[in-house]
Design an enzyme around this catalytic site. Structure first.
Site, PDB file in Angstrom:
ATOM      1  N   ILE A   1      -7.366  -1.287  -7.857  1.00  0.00           N
ATOM      2  CA  ILE A   1      -8.053  -2.078  -6.726  1.00  0.00           C
ATOM      3  C   ILE A   1      -6.906  -1.965  -5.793  1.00  0.00           C
ATOM      4  O   ILE A   1      -5.922  -2.349  -5.786  1.00  0.00           O
ATOM      5  CB  ILE A   1      -8.140  -3.472  -7.206  1.00  0.00           C
TER       6      ILE A   1
ATOM      7  N   GLU B   1      -4.416  -5.078 -12.025  1.00  0.00           N
ATOM      8  CA  GLU B   1      -5.672  -4.639 -11.361  1.00  0.00           C
ATOM      9  C   GLU B   1      -6.103  -3.321 -11.682  1.00  0.00           C
ATOM     10  O   GLU B   1      -6.757  -2.797 -10.866  1.00  0.00           O
ATOM     11  CB  GLU B   1      -5.416  -4.713  -9.772  1.00  0.00           C
TER      12      GLU B   1
END
Length: 342
Positions: free
Chosen positions: A216, A258
């Site tokens: 991300i 992430e």
């Protein structure tokens, strides 16, 4: 849902398990009994396939092989206290079942011997009082064995329910141990297991296997600006989109922090790249906002690396090439898909 075995089925499975173990010289330890009881009952198809494969090769079951089978199918996460405790409970219950069956066999044999002795003695008698006495003894012995068998039936039915409940609980704990609690998709452990499994299949069946490594973009900004609750929601959104985009045979997982990863069996690198772009574009079009206040938190974008499994390479190399492609995507501006340099 698992259904408790009937008395007849439990007894049949137990006898078959004992017979196979005796035939193959397998010690009647609770863990071994667990394996072979499930094998003859067909309750665990994966276990059955693994045992059949061993039988087809050489049929030998050493202590080490038995130990490996038990750990693989009943103690996947040995370090997990709940699984370990459930495994011990399962062994104790099965040990109790073995004891019950052993006692039943002994009682039945004693009953048979007693009736035989009475019949032999009876042939030498011809007065009515003695005959009455023998009949009374036979009735008493028969009533006794009947009561014992009823008690055994109840005990076995109860043990069968306990075994099935334990098996169901073990399966739930196993699933939980392979699932990321926050995003509710697979975790790193599940991915590692599937990677080994799918790479073997791809090699044997000569099929393609690809991998997506995702990160991300600017995730830290969500946490620092809006707090970890928003950061957690970002992770959940990505997981939901990823899960809805893949096929049943694919394995999406949270790799850590992430980072997400997705294993794609029977998929060419061209199709893998196409899927990665679909996921990236769909997520980037969604605006994350607070439903109550309407506050917007911005858009989520992904950088994705794609690699293809090469026959004979290490699995670490396969994952590393996807990771390297991911970092090239980030270096080239993020929010893009880069496949490995072939």
């Amino acid at each position: 849902m698992l259904v408790a075995d009937t008395f007849a089925n439990a007894q049949e499975y137990a006898e078959k398990a004992h017979a196979i173990m005796a035939q193959r010289g397998i010690p009647a330890a609770p863990s071994n009994y667990t394996i072979w009881y499930d094998y003859v009952s067909g309750k665990n198809p994966s276990l059955t396939s693994a045992i059949d494969e061993i039988i087809q090769k050489d049929g030998l079951f050493s202590a080490e092989i038995s130990k490996d089978l038990y750990e693989k199918f009943y103690l996947v996460e040995q370090q997990d206290e709940h699984i370990h405790e459930a495994g011990i409970k399962l062994q104790e219950t099965l040990k109790h079942v073995v004891e019950q069956i052993t006692v039943a066999g002994s009682d039945t044999e004693n009953y048979g011997n007693k009736i035989t002795d009475l019949a032999t003695d009876l042939s030498d008698q011809d007065d009515s009082e003695t005959l009455k006495k023998f009949v009374a003894e036979i009735v008493q012995e028969t009533a006794s064995i009947t009561e014992k068998n009823k008690a055994l039936q109840n005990q076995l039915q109860q043990s069968s329910k306990e075994i099935n409940n334990l098996q169901e609980n073990l399966e739930k704990v196993k699933i939980e141990s392979l699932t990321d609690a926050l995003t509710e998709i697979g975790n790193r452990k599940q991915f590692d297991l599937k990677l080994v499994e799918e790479s073997k299949i791809a090699t044997i069946e000569d099929t393609e296997l690809c991998l997506l490594m995702m990160d991300i973009d600017h995730f830290k900004k969500f946490n620092d600006t809006y707090g970890h609750r928003v950061g957690d929601e970002v992770l959940k959104v990505v997981a939901r989109h990823l899960k809805s985009a893949v096929k049943g045979q694919d394995t999406p997982a949270r790799y850590g922090g992430e980072e997400f990863i997705c294993l794609l069996p029977n998929t060419s690198i061209h199709d893998a790249e196409s899927l990665a772009n679909q996921v990236r574009e769909k997520i980037s079009k969604q605006v994350l906002k607070n439903k109550k206040t309407g506050q917007e938190f911005g858009r989520i974008t992904l950088s994705i690396g794609v690699s293809k499994h090469v026959r004979g390479e290490s699995l670490e190399g396969f994952v590393q090439r996807a990771d390297e492609a991911l970092y090239r995507a980030k270096d080239q501006g993020r929010n893009r898909v880069i496949k490995e340099i072939i």
